[in-house]
Write an enzyme that holds these catalytic residues in place. Structure first.
Site, PDB file in Angstrom:
ATOM      1  N   HIS A  93      -7.987   4.980  -7.590  1.00 26.77           N
ATOM      2  CA  HIS A  93      -7.656   3.626  -7.119  1.00 26.77           C
ATOM      3  C   HIS A  93      -8.440   3.345  -5.836  1.00 26.77           C
ATOM      4  O   HIS A  93      -9.040   2.295  -5.663  1.00 26.77           O
ATOM      5  CB  HIS A  93      -6.149   3.510  -6.862  1.00 26.77           C
ATOM      6  CG  HIS A  93      -5.742   2.330  -6.015  1.00 26.77           C
ATOM      7  ND1 HIS A  93      -5.927   2.303  -4.635  1.00 26.77           N
ATOM      8  CD2 HIS A  93      -5.205   1.131  -6.337  1.00 26.77           C
ATOM      9  CE1 HIS A  93      -5.524   1.146  -4.154  1.00 26.77           C
ATOM     10  NE2 HIS A  93      -5.062   0.412  -5.176  1.00 26.77           N
ATOM     11  N   ASN A  94      -8.429   4.301  -4.916  1.00 26.27           N
ATOM     12  CA  ASN A  94      -9.127   4.096  -3.644  1.00 26.27           C
ATOM     13  C   ASN A  94     -10.637   4.052  -3.831  1.00 26.27           C
ATOM     14  O   ASN A  94     -11.324   3.285  -3.151  1.00 26.27           O
ATOM     15  CB  ASN A  94      -8.735   5.183  -2.638  1.00 26.27           C
ATOM     16  CG  ASN A  94      -7.375   4.914  -2.019  1.00 26.27           C
ATOM     17  OD1 ASN A  94      -6.523   4.312  -2.645  1.00 26.27           O
ATOM     18  ND2 ASN A  94      -7.176   5.355  -0.800  1.00 26.27           N
ATOM     19  N   HIS A 134     -37.311  26.564 -19.266  1.00 25.57           N
ATOM     20  CA  HIS A 134     -35.874  26.292 -19.423  1.00 25.57           C
ATOM     21  C   HIS A 134     -35.523  25.833 -20.838  1.00 25.57           C
ATOM     22  O   HIS A 134     -34.358  25.605 -21.130  1.00 25.57           O
ATOM     23  CB  HIS A 134     -35.434  25.229 -18.399  1.00 25.57           C
ATOM     24  CG  HIS A 134     -35.509  25.712 -16.985  1.00 25.57           C
ATOM     25  ND1 HIS A 134     -34.732  26.734 -16.518  1.00 25.57           N
ATOM     26  CD2 HIS A 134     -36.307  25.343 -15.952  1.00 25.57           C
ATOM     27  CE1 HIS A 134     -35.019  26.958 -15.237  1.00 25.57           C
ATOM     28  NE2 HIS A 134     -35.988  26.133 -14.874  1.00 25.57           N
ATOM     29  N   GLU A 149     -11.233   0.742  -4.916  1.00 21.12           N
ATOM     30  CA  GLU A 149     -11.003  -0.126  -3.742  1.00 21.12           C
ATOM     31  C   GLU A 149     -12.278  -0.195  -2.879  1.00 21.12           C
ATOM     32  O   GLU A 149     -12.719  -1.279  -2.473  1.00 21.12           O
ATOM     33  CB  GLU A 149      -9.830   0.456  -2.937  1.00 21.12           C
ATOM     34  CG  GLU A 149      -9.554  -0.181  -1.594  1.00 21.12           C
ATOM     35  CD  GLU A 149      -8.425   0.567  -0.843  1.00 21.12           C
ATOM     36  OE1 GLU A 149      -7.350   0.769  -1.439  1.00 21.12           O
ATOM     37  OE2 GLU A 149      -8.634   0.954   0.323  1.00 21.12           O
ATOM     38  N   SER A 163       0.444   2.841  -3.170  1.00 18.58           N
ATOM     39  CA  SER A 163      -0.564   1.916  -2.647  1.00 18.58           C
ATOM     40  C   SER A 163       0.039   0.571  -2.282  1.00 18.58           C
ATOM     41  O   SER A 163       0.979   0.110  -2.921  1.00 18.58           O
ATOM     42  CB  SER A 163      -1.657   1.685  -3.689  1.00 18.58           C
ATOM     43  OG  SER A 163      -2.536   0.678  -3.228  1.00 18.58           O
ATOM     44  N   VAL A 199       4.256   3.946  10.037  1.00 26.83           N
ATOM     45  CA  VAL A 199       4.285   2.640   9.358  1.00 26.83           C
ATOM     46  C   VAL A 199       4.717   2.732   7.888  1.00 26.83           C
ATOM     47  O   VAL A 199       5.649   2.047   7.464  1.00 26.83           O
ATOM     48  CB  VAL A 199       2.881   1.984   9.455  1.00 26.83           C
ATOM     49  CG1 VAL A 199       2.818   0.709   8.657  1.00 26.83           C
ATOM     50  CG2 VAL A 199       2.544   1.718  10.914  1.00 26.83           C
ATOM     51  N   MET A 200       4.053   3.610   7.121  1.00 23.78           N
ATOM     52  CA  MET A 200       4.351   3.661   5.680  1.00 23.78           C
ATOM     53  C   MET A 200       5.754   4.207   5.423  1.00 23.78           C
ATOM     54  O   MET A 200       6.506   3.658   4.622  1.00 23.78           O
ATOM     55  CB  MET A 200       3.303   4.516   4.945  1.00 23.78           C
ATOM     56  CG  MET A 200       1.928   3.896   4.872  1.00 23.78           C
ATOM     57  SD  MET A 200       1.880   2.348   3.923  1.00 23.78           S
ATOM     58  CE  MET A 200       1.927   2.950   2.242  1.00 23.78           C
ATOM     59  N   LYS A 232       1.102  12.693   7.421  1.00 20.04           N
ATOM     60  CA  LYS A 232      -0.350  12.691   7.284  1.00 20.04           C
ATOM     61  C   LYS A 232      -0.786  13.764   6.276  1.00 20.04           C
ATOM     62  O   LYS A 232      -0.280  14.894   6.318  1.00 20.04           O
ATOM     63  CB  LYS A 232      -0.935  13.001   8.679  1.00 20.04           C
ATOM     64  CG  LYS A 232      -2.338  12.567   8.885  1.00 20.04           C
ATOM     65  CD  LYS A 232      -2.630  12.719  10.389  1.00 20.04           C
ATOM     66  CE  LYS A 232      -4.038  12.436  10.765  1.00 20.04           C
ATOM     67  NZ  LYS A 232      -5.115  13.033  10.157  1.00 20.04           N
ATOM     68  N   ALA A 233      -1.717  13.390   5.404  1.00 18.68           N
ATOM     69  CA  ALA A 233      -2.191  14.340   4.390  1.00 18.68           C
ATOM     70  C   ALA A 233      -2.830  15.549   5.058  1.00 18.68           C
ATOM     71  O   ALA A 233      -3.326  15.472   6.178  1.00 18.68           O
ATOM     72  CB  ALA A 233      -3.202  13.648   3.490  1.00 18.68           C
ATOM     73  N   THR A 279       9.374  13.786  15.960  1.00 14.73           N
ATOM     74  CA  THR A 279       9.696  13.259  17.284  1.00 14.73           C
ATOM     75  C   THR A 279      10.848  12.267  17.103  1.00 14.73           C
ATOM     76  O   THR A 279      10.673  11.189  16.527  1.00 14.73           O
ATOM     77  CB  THR A 279       8.464  12.549  17.894  1.00 14.73           C
ATOM     78  OG1 THR A 279       7.356  13.430  17.773  1.00 14.73           O
ATOM     79  CG2 THR A 279       8.671  12.171  19.337  1.00 14.73           C
ATOM     80  N   LYS A 314      -4.292   7.827  -7.750  1.00 10.53           N
ATOM     81  CA  LYS A 314      -4.327   7.097  -6.473  1.00 10.53           C
ATOM     82  C   LYS A 314      -5.699   7.247  -5.819  1.00 10.53           C
ATOM     83  O   LYS A 314      -6.239   6.289  -5.253  1.00 10.53           O
ATOM     84  CB  LYS A 314      -3.217   7.599  -5.536  1.00 10.53           C
ATOM     85  CG  LYS A 314      -3.277   6.998  -4.131  1.00 10.53           C
ATOM     86  CD  LYS A 314      -3.006   5.500  -4.142  1.00 10.53           C
ATOM     87  CE  LYS A 314      -3.471   4.671  -2.993  1.00 10.53           C
ATOM     88  NZ  LYS A 314      -3.576   5.134  -1.676  1.00 10.53           N
TER      89      LYS A 314
HETATM   90  C1  6PG Z   1      -3.649   1.723  -0.327  1.00 17.62           C
HETATM   91  C2  6PG Z   1      -4.855   2.096   0.473  1.00 17.62           C
HETATM   92  C3  6PG Z   1      -4.568   3.067   1.537  1.00 17.62           C
HETATM   93  C4  6PG Z   1      -5.784   3.501   2.351  1.00 17.62           C
HETATM   94  C5  6PG Z   1      -6.471   2.416   3.049  1.00 17.62           C
HETATM   95  C6  6PG Z   1      -7.555   2.849   4.011  1.00 17.62           C
HETATM   96  O1  6PG Z   1      -3.763   1.874  -1.531  1.00 17.62           O
HETATM   97  O2  6PG Z   1      -2.638   1.294   0.228  1.00 17.62           O
HETATM   98  O3  6PG Z   1      -5.815   2.671  -0.380  1.00 17.62           O
HETATM   99  O4  6PG Z   1      -4.005   4.197   0.919  1.00 17.62           O
HETATM  100  O5  6PG Z   1      -5.354   4.411   3.285  1.00 17.62           O
HETATM  101  O6  6PG Z   1      -6.999   1.514   2.165  1.00 17.62           O
HETATM  102  O7  6PG Z   1      -8.481   3.686   3.419  1.00 17.62           O
HETATM  103  P1  6PG Z   1      -9.818   4.046   4.199  1.00 17.62           P
HETATM  104  O8  6PG Z   1      -9.439   4.288   5.625  1.00 17.62           O
HETATM  105  O9  6PG Z   1     -10.383   5.266   3.555  1.00 17.62           O
HETATM  106  O10 6PG Z   1     -10.684   2.841   4.061  1.00 17.62           O
END
Ligand code: 6PG
Length: 469
Positions: free
Chosen positions: A185-186, A452, A189, A128, A13-14, A75-76, A35, A182
């Site tokens: 950021h998460n 201590h 989030e 993101s 997707v990304m 995938k990381a 693939t 990033k």
């Molecule tokens: C973004 C998101 C993204 C992340 C999802 C799901 O910035 O586009 O942070 O990178 O993969 O938000 O994250 P979780 O599965 O850990 O909730």
């Protein structure tokens, strides 16, 4: 034949959406997927003059103009290393590999070192915005050498989201800096989402709002200072019906949250750098707790609390208090996230520019919000701000809204509703503004049981006291 401007490896997707975004901006994009049929499907569904799919990795690499620019959207973790290992023998000195996934910043530091030692260049690029962002403009956080960034800045800035005409993409710092930002950021989030979920609990169980009223409330909030992507989608979620049952879809969704690890890394980094990011961390713990569904179902029958009936006299005023509590807590979540980045910046030598980072977060990413303009203004006024809460705008907001945060937190505790993010927010605020903490007692205990030593308030040095048996 004209060579391709850039290559994308990994067409899930990304990756496929990012490639389409680049193609729309006029770049010729080489595509490769392990693939091949996955790539064929992408090509069939999105025919585009600027997309060119290759079956052999060597043909993909050979199709790129020098220095080659290759974005990995895999995938990381181990898959990134596997792709890099396959690429290296095919590349020439100066070629640039970019990792656009959610990689751990420590892996990025390690890979940068190993790859640059071979005369290649490496960028760890935080991206993101999910599928939509990748396709039409994500927020982009590139880390690595300035020299490598100079070769790709035009492409990355072109495809990024724009906020007030400015690209939401800026060079962040060396090696792992982009992926670190990033990651934070998460972490933010997770906190933003948890705070919204706790507001939902309060509005529903204490305020008595139904899903239509919740949709309306979040839509209204999205018109004001809370305006953000996450508030907007929350309003939308409450309106959605389940096609299977006709019920509200949100009520049919199992209450166990998943996660892919970036929130957990943020929490780990809070511990590694000695940062109080209790609110951000509480959001990660809340997901763990939610996932322990079976245990919760069992405990709900064993652990009892007779909650008093809480009567809300004025529903409108209550909704407003939750809104203010949410805003105050949001300030605190960002204060913790930016504090973490500040400490990491000196620990890892990144010289992060927080005003610029806030600007990158303004559009394209999941935490995009009106509020980010205020953060960038705060750092423009004082790039060395010790804590976001000390900025005059946020300080004033916290002064005004803390009462609501205290009020709704007390109500939730009385009602037996779990609100870990709200309570961590107010505790953090109270700890940070407390000139004299209770740690004198901790030090006394440490000295008593383990010699201590402690420091004194009236004399320099480290002291031990012979405590009476
Ligand atoms: C973004 C998101 C993204 C992340 C999802 C799901 O910035 O586009 O942070 O990178 O993969 O938000 O994250 P979780 O599965 O850990 O909730």
């Amino acid at each position: 034949m004209k060579k391709n401007d850039i290559g994308v490896i990994g067409l899930a997707v990304m990756g496929s959406n990012l490639a389409l975004n680049m193609a729309d901006h006029g770049y010729d994009v080489a595509l490769y997927n392990r693939t091949y049929s996955v790539g064929e499907k992408v090509m069939a569904e999105n025919p585009h003059d600027h997309l060119h799919l290759y079956e052999a990795l060597s043909d993909f690499v050979a199709s790129l103009s020098a220095p080659r620019k290759i974005v990995l959207m895999v995938k990381a973790g181990a898959p990134v290393d596997r792709v890099i290992d396959g690429l290296i023998p095919l590349l020439d000195q100066g070629d640039i590999i970019m990792d656009g996934g959610n990689s751990n910043f420590r892996d990025t530091i390690r890979r940068t070192e190993a790859i640059e030692a071979q005369g290649l260049r490496y960028l760890g690029v935080g991206i993101s915005g999910g599928e939509e962002g990748a396709r039409f403009g994500p927020a982009i956080m590139p880390g690595g050498s300035q020299d490598a960034y100079a070769h790709v800045s035009a492409i990355l800035e072109d495809i990024s989201a724009k906020a007030e005409g400015e690209p939401c993409c800026t060079y962040i710092g060396t090696d792992g800096a982009g992926h670190y930002v990033k990651m934070v950021h998460n972490g933010i989030e997770y906190a933003d989402m948890q705070l919204i979920a706790e507001s939902y609990s309060l509005l529903k169980h204490v305020g008595g709002l139904n899903n239509d009223e919740l949709a309306e409330t979040f839509s209204e909030w999205n018109q004001g200072e809370l305006e953000s992507f996450l508030i907007e989608i929350t309003a939308q979620i409450f309106k959605e019906l389940d096609p299977k049952t006709g019920n509200s879809l949100v009520d049919m969704i199992l209450d166990t949250a998943a996660q892919k690890g970036t929130g957990k890394w943020t929490a780990e980094e809070a511990l590694n750098t000695g940062t109080d990011a209790s609110l951000l961390t509480s959001a990660v713990f809340a997901r763990f707790m939610s996932a322990d569904k079976q245990a919760r179902v069992h405990a709900s029958k064993e652990l009892h609390y007779d909650a008093p009936t809480i009567k809300i006299e004025d529903q409108k005023a209550f909704v407003n208090s939750v809104k203010e509590a949410l805003y105050a807590s949001k300030i605190i979540a960002y204060a913790q996230g930016f504090d973490l980045m500040k400490r990491a910046s000196s620990e890892y030598g990144w010289n992060l520019n927080f005003g610029e980072i806030a600007k990158v977060f303004r559009e394209g990413c999941i935490i995009r919000a009106k509020f980010l303009n205020r953060i960038s203004e705060a750092y423009d006024k004082n790039s060395d701000l010790a804590n976001l809460m000390l900025d005059s705008y946020f300080n004033e907001k916290l002064t005004t809204y803390q009462k609501s945060l205290r009020d709704v937190s007390s109500l939730a505790i009385q009602a037996g509703i779990s609100i870990p993010a709200f309570t961590n927010a107010i505790s953090y605020f109270d700890s940070y503004r407390n000139e004299r903490s209770n740690a004198n007692l901790i030090q006394a205990q440490r000295d008593l049981f383990g010699a201590h030593t402690f420091e004194r308030i009236d004399e320099e040095g480290h002291f031990h006291h012979e405590w009476n048996e």
